[in-house]
Design a protein around this motif. Structure first.
Motif, PDB file in Angstrom:
ATOM      1  N   GLU A  51      -1.590  -6.136 -10.446  1.00  0.00           N
ATOM      2  CA  GLU A  51      -2.905  -5.593 -10.114  1.00  0.00           C
ATOM      3  C   GLU A  51      -2.688  -4.272  -9.390  1.00  0.00           C
ATOM      4  O   GLU A  51      -1.914  -4.192  -8.443  1.00  0.00           O
ATOM      5  CB  GLU A  51      -3.694  -6.551  -9.219  1.00  0.00           C
ATOM      6  CG  GLU A  51      -4.117  -7.829  -9.912  1.00  0.00           C
ATOM      7  CD  GLU A  51      -4.919  -8.732  -8.998  1.00  0.00           C
ATOM      8  OE1 GLU A  51      -5.525  -8.218  -8.037  1.00  0.00           O
ATOM      9  OE2 GLU A  51      -4.914  -9.960  -9.226  1.00  0.00           O
ATOM     10  N   LEU A  52      -3.365  -3.233  -9.866  1.00  0.00           N
ATOM     11  CA  LEU A  52      -3.254  -1.904  -9.291  1.00  0.00           C
ATOM     12  C   LEU A  52      -4.642  -1.436  -8.886  1.00  0.00           C
ATOM     13  O   LEU A  52      -5.528  -1.304  -9.733  1.00  0.00           O
ATOM     14  CB  LEU A  52      -2.637  -0.938 -10.311  1.00  0.00           C
ATOM     15  CG  LEU A  52      -2.298   0.470  -9.840  1.00  0.00           C
ATOM     16  CD1 LEU A  52      -1.283   0.429  -8.699  1.00  0.00           C
ATOM     17  CD2 LEU A  52      -1.757   1.297 -10.996  1.00  0.00           C
ATOM     18  N   ASP A  53      -4.837  -1.260  -7.573  1.00  0.00           N
ATOM     19  CA  ASP A  53      -6.143  -0.857  -7.029  1.00  0.00           C
ATOM     20  C   ASP A  53      -7.248  -1.814  -7.445  1.00  0.00           C
ATOM     21  O   ASP A  53      -8.368  -1.405  -7.785  1.00  0.00           O
ATOM     22  CB  ASP A  53      -6.482   0.567  -7.474  1.00  0.00           C
ATOM     23  CG  ASP A  53      -5.482   1.585  -6.954  1.00  0.00           C
ATOM     24  OD1 ASP A  53      -4.968   1.373  -5.844  1.00  0.00           O
ATOM     25  OD2 ASP A  53      -5.210   2.574  -7.656  1.00  0.00           O
TER      26      ASP A  53
ATOM     27  N   ARG B  52       0.871  -1.172   0.000  1.00  0.00           N
ATOM     28  CA  ARG B  52       0.000   0.000   0.000  1.00  0.00           C
ATOM     29  C   ARG B  52       0.910   1.225   0.000  1.00  0.00           C
ATOM     30  O   ARG B  52       1.753   1.386   0.879  1.00  0.00           O
ATOM     31  CB  ARG B  52      -0.912  -0.007   1.225  1.00  0.00           C
ATOM     32  CG  ARG B  52      -1.965   1.110   1.225  1.00  0.00           C
ATOM     33  CD  ARG B  52      -3.042   0.904   2.279  1.00  0.00           C
ATOM     34  NE  ARG B  52      -2.503   0.747   3.606  1.00  0.00           N
ATOM     35  CZ  ARG B  52      -2.552  -0.379   4.317  1.00  0.00           C
ATOM     36  NH1 ARG B  52      -3.131  -1.447   3.802  1.00  0.00           N
ATOM     37  NH2 ARG B  52      -2.049  -0.444   5.534  1.00  0.00           N
ATOM     38  N   VAL B  53       0.738   2.068  -1.033  1.00  0.00           N
ATOM     39  CA  VAL B  53       1.654   3.192  -1.246  1.00  0.00           C
ATOM     40  C   VAL B  53       0.855   4.480  -1.356  1.00  0.00           C
ATOM     41  O   VAL B  53      -0.135   4.549  -2.094  1.00  0.00           O
ATOM     42  CB  VAL B  53       2.483   2.990  -2.535  1.00  0.00           C
ATOM     43  CG1 VAL B  53       3.452   4.150  -2.717  1.00  0.00           C
ATOM     44  CG2 VAL B  53       3.235   1.670  -2.487  1.00  0.00           C
TER      45      VAL B  53
ATOM     46  N   VAL C 268      -1.138  -2.307  -4.421  1.00  0.00           N
ATOM     47  CA  VAL C 268      -0.439  -3.024  -5.486  1.00  0.00           C
ATOM     48  C   VAL C 268      -0.318  -4.499  -5.132  1.00  0.00           C
ATOM     49  O   VAL C 268      -0.028  -4.845  -3.975  1.00  0.00           O
ATOM     50  CB  VAL C 268       0.977  -2.429  -5.701  1.00  0.00           C
ATOM     51  CG1 VAL C 268       1.715  -3.181  -6.791  1.00  0.00           C
ATOM     52  CG2 VAL C 268       0.888  -0.945  -6.013  1.00  0.00           C
ATOM     53  N   ARG C 269      -0.547  -5.337  -6.117  1.00  0.00           N
ATOM     54  CA  ARG C 269      -0.275  -6.767  -5.960  1.00  0.00           C
ATOM     55  C   ARG C 269       0.446  -7.243  -7.217  1.00  0.00           C
ATOM     56  O   ARG C 269      -0.074  -7.097  -8.319  1.00  0.00           O
ATOM     57  CB  ARG C 269      -1.562  -7.576  -5.767  1.00  0.00           C
ATOM     58  CG  ARG C 269      -1.296  -9.050  -5.424  1.00  0.00           C
ATOM     59  CD  ARG C 269      -2.603  -9.816  -5.213  1.00  0.00           C
ATOM     60  NE  ARG C 269      -2.387 -11.114  -4.645  1.00  0.00           N
ATOM     61  CZ  ARG C 269      -2.073 -12.214  -5.347  1.00  0.00           C
ATOM     62  NH1 ARG C 269      -1.942 -12.123  -6.675  1.00  0.00           N
ATOM     63  NH2 ARG C 269      -1.874 -13.368  -4.752  1.00  0.00           N
TER      64      ARG C 269
ATOM     65  N   GLU D 251       2.403   0.890 -16.306  1.00  0.00           N
ATOM     66  CA  GLU D 251       1.467   1.685 -15.512  1.00  0.00           C
ATOM     67  C   GLU D 251       1.893   1.714 -14.043  1.00  0.00           C
ATOM     68  O   GLU D 251       1.797   2.756 -13.376  1.00  0.00           O
ATOM     69  CB  GLU D 251       0.057   1.118 -15.634  1.00  0.00           C
ATOM     70  CG  GLU D 251      -0.585   1.342 -16.991  1.00  0.00           C
ATOM     71  CD  GLU D 251      -1.917   0.622 -17.124  1.00  0.00           C
ATOM     72  OE1 GLU D 251      -2.872   1.222 -17.629  1.00  0.00           O
ATOM     73  OE2 GLU D 251      -1.989  -0.566 -16.722  1.00  0.00           O
ATOM     74  N   LEU D 252       2.347   0.568 -13.541  1.00  0.00           N
ATOM     75  CA  LEU D 252       2.812   0.502 -12.155  1.00  0.00           C
ATOM     76  C   LEU D 252       4.008   1.432 -11.950  1.00  0.00           C
ATOM     77  O   LEU D 252       4.072   2.177 -10.967  1.00  0.00           O
ATOM     78  CB  LEU D 252       3.189  -0.938 -11.802  1.00  0.00           C
ATOM     79  CG  LEU D 252       3.761  -1.172 -10.408  1.00  0.00           C
ATOM     80  CD1 LEU D 252       2.754  -0.789  -9.338  1.00  0.00           C
ATOM     81  CD2 LEU D 252       4.167  -2.645 -10.242  1.00  0.00           C
ATOM     82  N   ALA D 253       4.948   1.397 -12.885  1.00  0.00           N
ATOM     83  CA  ALA D 253       6.133   2.247 -12.770  1.00  0.00           C
ATOM     84  C   ALA D 253       5.762   3.723 -12.817  1.00  0.00           C
ATOM     85  O   ALA D 253       6.343   4.546 -12.093  1.00  0.00           O
ATOM     86  CB  ALA D 253       7.120   1.918 -13.892  1.00  0.00           C
ATOM     87  N   GLU D 254       4.781   4.081 -13.664  1.00  0.00           N
ATOM     88  CA  GLU D 254       4.405   5.483 -13.814  1.00  0.00           C
ATOM     89  C   GLU D 254       3.621   5.999 -12.605  1.00  0.00           C
ATOM     90  O   GLU D 254       3.803   7.136 -12.181  1.00  0.00           O
ATOM     91  CB  GLU D 254       3.569   5.665 -15.085  1.00  0.00           C
ATOM     92  CG  GLU D 254       4.378   5.496 -16.378  1.00  0.00           C
ATOM     93  CD  GLU D 254       3.506   5.562 -17.604  1.00  0.00           C
ATOM     94  OE1 GLU D 254       2.250   5.515 -17.452  1.00  0.00           O
ATOM     95  OE2 GLU D 254       4.050   5.639 -18.724  1.00  0.00           O
TER      96      GLU D 254
END
Length: 541
Positions: free
Chosen positions: A92-94, A67-68, A79-80, A102-105
């Motif tokens: 998986e994001l949210d 959780r960020v 994030v998973r 997308e995760l990196a951005e």
């Protein structure tokens, strides 16, 4: 900021969770205990490339969950990320599937991994301009925004000039083709909405006889002798005559009378409709011919009338550009000249800010380097104007950090001269100076204390503590001087046996004193424990 990190089957870690503090969090433990595995998890959380070799032996997949929270999104992200032993990964994001990009951005930009092997950002001169700009502050940011707007305008003006020149230099064949297209379309002279109107009205003209017969037949059935209107009228009269004896018949008479009125209105409308239709064979033929000509244009220049109009506009523009004796080109060239002048002015403003800030940045970083016991080593910030052809969104100048190992030596690019340990400490000094302007909110340090001891260790601990005032800092360390400054302390341990397993646990109180004692002397002697307790007490005061 990483609020929570849960790791499953990463390297030697079977299952572990940490909740880093807002300030300084340290991870300590014996060499080889598996501290690096937790850093691998942080990399995955930040959207870095996955390695199937990190999956715990015997497990089907590793899983990293976190959780960020970020400055831009106080609601945070969940994030998973999983990586199968076969190499296949999933993000998986949210709660929704996402790509690694997308995760990196969305998450990775807030986490900076600062290990001995993660210094590419600092070693790459492409990042030095952003470091200087962040340090320079609001005035530089405003100048850079104006510069980028001017650059975009200059690029657009240059593209327009190239287009006009291309059109003006069109070959005779292209001009002939454009003239033919223009004359062919203008010969038909299509109008906006004309085809749609024909498609609506032509079926009426083509079937006018059938429509007239239908209207006449319906009108006669309603209003003719013994038609529906006569029959309804007779029914109403009969009911009215009997209504005095039963009032319900009066209600029925009213209903029929309403229907009679509606029938008469319809009959009148049918007569008007019939009279309005004109049987004009000549007009019908003209409409059919017109539709055919418009459809012919669409077959040639379509598929739609919008395409026909666009083709005509392009042909007219090409002919105009070729025939205006260079007027368009002169106007476009003047626009380029104006935009380049505005860009040059904006570039001067950016470089003025950078030249003013460069020595201040070098001096500020130098102060921190001195704190880190780096002797007479210093940093210079070089700002050199690039050729106009090389100007880009990062600015009109090349910014590079130059490292001077000693006062009598020549400054050279950081990547060419500094050792890994030196780079670590320079990077740490830069992070402290950048402060809250740094885009990264969480800094993860690995081996930043390599080869450090004595007074330098104390200085390093002081700098990390200062940095933790503006960032969330997570440090893997072997130094007791750093460990005692932490807001939260985790110990990484590896179990013995044929299948070793790494565990991570937070230590407080006596357990923390014992861990600091181990770091100091390798044992838990009374002297070591006393020294550790003294250090912890001093850091807390």
């Amino acid at each position: 900021m990483i609020d929570e990190l849960h790791v499953t089957d990463v390297a030697l870690i079977r299952d572990a969770t940490i909740e880093p503090a807002d300030g300084l969090t340290v991870l300590t433990g014996e060499t080889g205990a598996g501290k690096t595995a937790l850093l691998q998890a942080c990399k995955l959380l930040a959207g870095e490339r996955a390695d199937a070799g990190a999956v715990r032996e015997g497990a089907s997949a590793l899983v990293v969950e976190g959780r960020v929270f970020t400055r831009d999104d106080p609601d945070g992200h969940v994030v998973r990320r999983s990586v199968e032993a076969s190499g296949r990964g999933r993000v998986e994001l949210d709660g929704h599937m996402a790509s690694v990009r997308e995760l990196a951005e969305q998450v990775g930009t807030s986490i900076d991994l600062c290990g001995q092997h993660e210094h590419q950002r600092l070693l790459s001169s492409s990042t030095h301009a952003s470091l200087l700009d962040a340090f320079a502050g609001e005035r530089d940011a405003e100048a850079l925004t104006r510069y980028r707007e001017a650059l975009a305008a200059a690029i657009a003006a240059a593209a327009e000039l190239a287009r006009v020149r291309e059109a003006g230099a069109a070959s005779a064949d292209r001009l002939d083709e454009a003239s033919f297209v223009l004359s062919r379309i203008d010969e038909v002279a299509p109008q906006e909405g004309e085809l749609e109107h024909l498609e609506e009205t032509l079926p009426v003209a083509e079937h006018s006889e059938a429509l007239i017969r239908a209207a006449e037949t319906a009108h006669e059935a309603v209003s003719g002798d013994e038609g529906a209107a006569d029959r309804l009228s007779s029914a109403v009269s009969a009911l009215r005559a009997a209504a005095p004896y039963d009032h319900t018949l009066a209600e029925r008479a009213d209903a029929l009378e309403s229907a009679l009125i509606d029938a008469q209105d319809v009959a009148e409308g049918l007569r008007s409709y019939r009279d309005a239709i004109e049987l004009d064979p000549a007009e019908l033929e003209a409409m059919q011919t017109r539709q055919a000509r418009l459809q012919g244009l669409m077959r040639t220049y379509g598929p739609s009338m919008d395409d026909v109009f666009a083709r005509r506009a392009a042909a007219a523009d090409l002919i105009d550009a070729a025939g205006d004796s260079g007027e368009r080109e002169r106007a476009a060239a003047k626009a380029v000249e104006r935009s380049e002048a505005e860009l040059a002015h904006a570039a001067e403003a950016v470089d003025a800010c950078r030249h003013e800030a460069a020595p201040r940045l070098a001096e500020a970083v130098g102060v921190q380097m001195a704190r880190l016991e780096m002797g007479t080593a210093a940093l210079e910030v070089s700002v050199e104007r690039l050729p106009r052809s090389q100007w880009g969104p990062a600015g009109p100048s090349h910014v590079e950090l130059l490292y001077q190992p000693g006062s009598g030596l020549t400054p050279r690019p950081l990547k060419k001269i500094a050792s890994g340990g030196e780079v670590s400490r320079v990077m740490l000094a830069c992070k402290v100076v950048a402060g809250e302007a740094d885009a990264a909110e969480t800094l993860v340090f690995d081996e930043v204390d390599a080869g450090v001891g004595g007074a330098t260790a104390v200085a390093l601990a002081d700098v990390l503590a200062d940095l933790a005032r503006t960032h969330q800092v997570i440090v893997v360390t072997h130094l007791a001087q750093v460990a005692v400054r932490a807001d939260r302390h985790y110990v990484v341990a590896k179990s013995a046996g044929d299948v070793p397993e790494t565990t991570i646990s937070e230590v407080t109180g006596d357990e923390r004193v014992a861990e600091v004692a181990r770091m100091l002397s390798g044992d838990a002697s009374e002297a070591a424990l006393a020294h550790a307790a003294e250090m912890l007490e001093a850091s807390a005061s």
